[in-house]
Design an enzyme around this catalytic site. Structure first.
Site, PDB file in Angstrom:
ATOM      1  N   ILE A  29      42.855  47.442  41.748  1.00 18.86           N
ATOM      2  CA  ILE A  29      43.061  45.990  41.855  1.00 18.86           C
ATOM      3  C   ILE A  29      42.240  45.294  40.771  1.00 18.86           C
ATOM      4  O   ILE A  29      41.027  45.503  40.669  1.00 18.86           O
ATOM      5  CB  ILE A  29      42.626  45.482  43.244  1.00 18.86           C
ATOM      6  CG1 ILE A  29      43.416  46.200  44.339  1.00 18.86           C
ATOM      7  CG2 ILE A  29      42.796  43.974  43.339  1.00 18.86           C
ATOM      8  CD1 ILE A  29      42.730  46.166  45.695  1.00 18.86           C
ATOM      9  N   LYS A  30      42.929  44.480  39.982  1.00 18.51           N
ATOM     10  CA  LYS A  30      42.242  43.777  38.894  1.00 18.51           C
ATOM     11  C   LYS A  30      41.875  42.370  39.346  1.00 18.51           C
ATOM     12  O   LYS A  30      42.735  41.610  39.807  1.00 18.51           O
ATOM     13  CB  LYS A  30      43.194  43.651  37.713  1.00 18.51           C
ATOM     14  CG  LYS A  30      42.749  44.328  36.441  1.00 18.51           C
ATOM     15  CD  LYS A  30      43.840  44.123  35.405  1.00 18.51           C
ATOM     16  CE  LYS A  30      43.362  44.439  34.029  1.00 18.51           C
ATOM     17  NZ  LYS A  30      44.407  44.151  33.045  1.00 18.51           N
ATOM     18  N   VAL A  31      40.596  42.037  39.216  1.00 18.44           N
ATOM     19  CA  VAL A  31      40.139  40.677  39.528  1.00 18.44           C
ATOM     20  C   VAL A  31      39.374  40.147  38.321  1.00 18.44           C
ATOM     21  O   VAL A  31      38.767  40.918  37.569  1.00 18.44           O
ATOM     22  CB  VAL A  31      39.235  40.651  40.795  1.00 18.44           C
ATOM     23  CG1 VAL A  31      40.001  41.086  42.037  1.00 18.44           C
ATOM     24  CG2 VAL A  31      37.982  41.497  40.599  1.00 18.44           C
TER      25      VAL A  31
END
Ligand code: E4P
Length: 217
Positions: free
Chosen positions: A82-84
């Site tokens: 998951i890219k944040v």
């Protein structure tokens, strides 16, 4: 150094994957837009093509929104990272999502201090953007080197994922400086094979071979 491919173009991923050049894939909202495809559909297809991490990016600005989107994206496949974004809310989301045992890629990193915060928040990957720093006449590779030193000083396990790579030379520099991973567009990975002396040498060998009149097959 691991190679991630920075694209949502499945044909390009497949071509490199056949050569063993793909340890993972990174996408972002701009790359999804470029693909013209639905994020769930294209990400699921990519996740089925490779065993390594496939980064899919959240678009909420608040941590609760990022956490909800991250959990939703993680349903696509077990190999989703998951890219944040590297904001305070992004760090909060990173802390929660990594605490749930999920891979988190903290993106849009432009300084060693930001990378230090991401490691403290439990990031699996930190993505410093080399090319975008170079565009501003700053030294993107120096930031990677600083992060390497800091992570090694304190034994952080967060992997340095050199991103925004624009040239084959960036790949070499990232490898020399000790990035764990580099993510690059397919054309940059393919450009790594090119050398004028290889072409020149091959041409000379073929011309001489023709003069022998021989055949191998
Ligand atoms: C990867 O995770 C990044 O989204 C990507 O490398 C950004 O590259 P760009 O600066 O060329 O858009």
């Amino acid at each position: 150094m691991k190679f991630f491919v920075d694209t949502a173009d499945v044909d390009a991923i497949a071509e490199l994957n056949d050569l063993g050049m793909v340890d993972g894939v990174t996408t972002n909202p701009s790359l999804i837009m470029k693909s013209g495809r639905d994020i769930r559909e294209v990400t699921k297809q990519i996740c089925g093509m490779i065993d390594g991490p496939v980064s899919a990016e959240t678009v909420a600005l608040d941590s609760d929104g990022m956490i909800a989107e991250g959990r939703e994206l993680a349903k696509i496949s077990d190999n989703i990272a998951i890219k944040v974004p590297l904001t305070w809310d992004g760090l909060k989301a990173c802390r929660v999502l990594s605490g749930e045992g999920r891979m988190v890629n903290v993106t849009l990193c432009f300084s060693a201090n930001q990378a230090l915060l991401a490691a403290k928040a439990g990031a699996t990957f930190i993505s410093p953007f080399i090319g975008r720093l170079d565009d501003l006449n700053l030294d993107g590779m120096e930031v990677i080197g600083d992060i390497r030193t800091i992570y090694d000083n304190y034994g952080f396990e967060t992997q340095i994922l050199a991103a925004s790579i624009r040239t084959a030379n960036h790949m070499k520099e990232a490898a020399l400086i000790g990035a764990d991973v580099a993510t690059a567009p397919p054309a940059v990975i393919q450009a790594m094979v090119s050398h004028a002396l290889t072409d020149k040498g091959l041409d000379a060998f073929l011309k001489d071979w023709e003069k022998t009149g021989q055949k191998i097959l």
